[in-house]
Design a protein around this motif. Structure first.
Motif, PDB file in Angstrom:
ATOM      1  N   HIS A 241      59.330  57.818  35.873  1.00 48.25           N
ATOM      2  CA  HIS A 241      58.949  57.343  34.348  1.00 48.25           C
ATOM      3  C   HIS A 241      57.724  56.527  34.682  1.00 48.25           C
ATOM      4  O   HIS A 241      57.857  55.562  35.085  1.00 48.25           O
ATOM      5  CB  HIS A 241      60.058  56.579  33.945  1.00 48.25           C
ATOM      6  CG  HIS A 241      59.847  56.255  32.559  1.00 48.25           C
ATOM      7  ND1 HIS A 241      60.699  55.426  31.978  1.00 48.25           N
ATOM      8  CD2 HIS A 241      58.936  56.611  31.382  1.00 48.25           C
ATOM      9  CE1 HIS A 241      60.282  55.043  30.494  1.00 48.25           C
ATOM     10  NE2 HIS A 241      59.287  56.080  30.476  1.00 48.25           N
ATOM     11  N   ILE A 242      56.726  57.003  34.144  1.00 49.55           N
ATOM     12  CA  ILE A 242      55.472  56.618  34.372  1.00 49.55           C
ATOM     13  C   ILE A 242      54.769  56.166  32.774  1.00 49.55           C
ATOM     14  O   ILE A 242      54.937  56.725  31.690  1.00 49.55           O
ATOM     15  CB  ILE A 242      54.389  57.428  34.727  1.00 49.55           C
ATOM     16  CG1 ILE A 242      54.700  58.021  36.267  1.00 49.55           C
ATOM     17  CG2 ILE A 242      52.855  56.794  34.815  1.00 49.55           C
ATOM     18  CD1 ILE A 242      53.955  59.103  36.808  1.00 49.55           C
ATOM     19  N   ASP A 243      54.171  54.984  32.733  1.00 44.61           N
ATOM     20  CA  ASP A 243      53.546  54.479  31.302  1.00 44.61           C
ATOM     21  C   ASP A 243      52.178  54.030  31.741  1.00 44.61           C
ATOM     22  O   ASP A 243      51.924  53.005  32.450  1.00 44.61           O
ATOM     23  CB  ASP A 243      54.401  53.363  30.976  1.00 44.61           C
ATOM     24  CG  ASP A 243      54.184  52.773  29.593  1.00 44.61           C
ATOM     25  OD1 ASP A 243      52.936  52.855  29.270  1.00 44.61           O
ATOM     26  OD2 ASP A 243      54.800  52.487  28.770  1.00 44.61           O
ATOM     27  N   LEU A 244      51.231  54.729  30.747  1.00 46.20           N
ATOM     28  CA  LEU A 244      49.905  54.411  31.190  1.00 46.20           C
ATOM     29  C   LEU A 244      49.212  53.849  30.039  1.00 46.20           C
ATOM     30  O   LEU A 244      48.067  53.668  29.881  1.00 46.20           O
ATOM     31  CB  LEU A 244      49.168  55.936  31.046  1.00 46.20           C
ATOM     32  CG  LEU A 244      49.732  56.861  32.429  1.00 46.20           C
ATOM     33  CD1 LEU A 244      48.817  58.021  32.597  1.00 46.20           C
ATOM     34  CD2 LEU A 244      49.520  55.987  33.435  1.00 46.20           C
ATOM     35  N   TYR A 245      50.032  53.055  29.297  1.00 48.19           N
ATOM     36  CA  TYR A 245      49.728  52.431  28.100  1.00 48.19           C
ATOM     37  C   TYR A 245      48.497  51.184  28.438  1.00 48.19           C
ATOM     38  O   TYR A 245      47.387  50.916  27.806  1.00 48.19           O
ATOM     39  CB  TYR A 245      50.832  51.528  27.275  1.00 48.19           C
ATOM     40  CG  TYR A 245      50.307  50.849  26.171  1.00 48.19           C
ATOM     41  CD1 TYR A 245      49.886  51.469  24.947  1.00 48.19           C
ATOM     42  CD2 TYR A 245      50.195  49.467  25.993  1.00 48.19           C
ATOM     43  CE1 TYR A 245      49.433  50.819  23.845  1.00 48.19           C
ATOM     44  CE2 TYR A 245      50.044  48.605  24.951  1.00 48.19           C
ATOM     45  CZ  TYR A 245      49.365  49.292  23.814  1.00 48.19           C
ATOM     46  OH  TYR A 245      49.171  48.638  22.774  1.00 48.19           O
ATOM     47  N   ARG A 246      48.627  50.648  29.471  1.00 48.38           N
ATOM     48  CA  ARG A 246      47.892  49.526  30.091  1.00 48.38           C
ATOM     49  C   ARG A 246      46.829  49.864  31.374  1.00 48.38           C
ATOM     50  O   ARG A 246      46.304  49.111  31.703  1.00 48.38           O
ATOM     51  CB  ARG A 246      48.601  48.321  30.455  1.00 48.38           C
ATOM     52  CG  ARG A 246      49.392  47.690  29.151  1.00 48.38           C
ATOM     53  CD  ARG A 246      50.208  46.395  29.802  1.00 48.38           C
ATOM     54  NE  ARG A 246      51.088  45.931  28.908  1.00 48.38           N
ATOM     55  CZ  ARG A 246      50.931  45.641  27.566  1.00 48.38           C
ATOM     56  NH1 ARG A 246      49.714  45.064  27.278  1.00 48.38           N
ATOM     57  NH2 ARG A 246      51.819  45.150  26.928  1.00 48.38           N
ATOM     58  N   VAL A 247      46.838  51.287  31.570  1.00 47.45           N
ATOM     59  CA  VAL A 247      46.125  51.844  32.659  1.00 47.45           C
ATOM     60  C   VAL A 247      45.123  52.734  32.257  1.00 47.45           C
ATOM     61  O   VAL A 247      45.508  53.739  31.652  1.00 47.45           O
ATOM     62  CB  VAL A 247      47.293  52.342  33.676  1.00 47.45           C
ATOM     63  CG1 VAL A 247      46.345  52.819  34.793  1.00 47.45           C
ATOM     64  CG2 VAL A 247      48.298  51.398  33.928  1.00 47.45           C
ATOM     65  N   GLU A 248      43.949  52.649  32.643  1.00 44.96           N
ATOM     66  CA  GLU A 248      42.761  53.574  32.535  1.00 44.96           C
ATOM     67  C   GLU A 248      42.898  54.610  33.439  1.00 44.96           C
ATOM     68  O   GLU A 248      42.587  55.873  33.242  1.00 44.96           O
ATOM     69  CB  GLU A 248      41.447  52.784  32.514  1.00 44.96           C
ATOM     70  CG  GLU A 248      41.298  51.978  30.915  1.00 44.96           C
ATOM     71  CD  GLU A 248      41.560  53.046  29.958  1.00 44.96           C
ATOM     72  OE1 GLU A 248      40.881  54.011  30.100  1.00 44.96           O
ATOM     73  OE2 GLU A 248      42.292  52.497  29.033  1.00 44.96           O
ATOM     74  N   ASP A 249      43.037  54.292  34.937  1.00 39.73           N
ATOM     75  CA  ASP A 249      42.832  55.346  36.032  1.00 39.73           C
ATOM     76  C   ASP A 249      43.956  55.242  36.959  1.00 39.73           C
ATOM     77  O   ASP A 249      44.278  54.342  37.499  1.00 39.73           O
ATOM     78  CB  ASP A 249      41.565  54.826  36.768  1.00 39.73           C
ATOM     79  CG  ASP A 249      41.281  55.949  37.734  1.00 39.73           C
ATOM     80  OD1 ASP A 249      41.659  57.144  37.527  1.00 39.73           O
ATOM     81  OD2 ASP A 249      40.550  55.448  38.842  1.00 39.73           O
ATOM     82  N   PHE A 250      44.865  56.302  36.709  1.00 43.37           N
ATOM     83  CA  PHE A 250      46.307  56.404  37.577  1.00 43.37           C
ATOM     84  C   PHE A 250      46.230  57.837  37.813  1.00 43.37           C
ATOM     85  O   PHE A 250      46.218  58.612  37.151  1.00 43.37           O
ATOM     86  CB  PHE A 250      47.216  55.663  36.648  1.00 43.37           C
ATOM     87  CG  PHE A 250      48.502  55.835  37.466  1.00 43.37           C
ATOM     88  CD1 PHE A 250      48.802  54.756  38.347  1.00 43.37           C
ATOM     89  CD2 PHE A 250      49.338  56.805  37.516  1.00 43.37           C
ATOM     90  CE1 PHE A 250      50.035  54.858  39.071  1.00 43.37           C
ATOM     91  CE2 PHE A 250      50.602  56.941  38.049  1.00 43.37           C
ATOM     92  CZ  PHE A 250      50.741  55.554  39.101  1.00 43.37           C
TER      93      PHE A 250
END
Length: 131
Positions: free
Chosen positions: A78-87
């Motif tokens: 389960h990945i959450d990219l709300y606060r991440v630009e580059d992942f």
């Protein structure tokens, strides 16, 4: 494309449980929708439907970015990219069922599920990849 209306949290969990029955075990599912629209609640139901191991509880990975859960049907990532630009989500592809909240690279998605506020509930739009 499928659409469903969910009136409350329990219906969202039940939708996740039912959705789990369709999965092979290596899909990338991308979740879109505003804050509080039901994305993590859906993942809770998905985890239940996959047989999440005792002692594990689905929590939003907003600050941890990635939470992994062992299930009877393999790993749930389960990945959450709300606060991440580059992942690099691709590093997890093929390692289990990958669920990405706030997905940006929709080309990786086998399925895109969008949660939209509608009245007192949520309209959910499910789009399956044609590739």
């Amino acid at each position: 494309m499928d659409e469903i209306f969910l009136k409350d949290e329990q219906e969202t969990i039940n939708f996740g449980k039912e959705f789990a029955k369709r999965l092979k075990g290596d899909e990338v599912i991308c979740l879109l929708g505003d804050l509080g629209s039901g994305k993590t609640t859906f993942v809770k139901g998905l985890a239940e439907g996959l047989g999440i191991r005792e002692g594990y509880q689905v929590r939003s990975p907003t600050f941890t970015i990635v939470n992994e859960y062992p299930t009877q049907r393999g790993r749930l990532i389960h990945i959450d990219l709300y606060r991440v630009e580059d992942f690099d989500v691709e590093q997890f592809v093929g390692e289990g069922i990958v669920v990405v909240e706030w997905a940006r690279n929709l080309e990786l998605c086998d399925c895109i599920i969008e949660f939209l506020f509608e009245g007192e509930g949520r309209r959910v739009v499910v789009n399956y990849s044609t590739s």
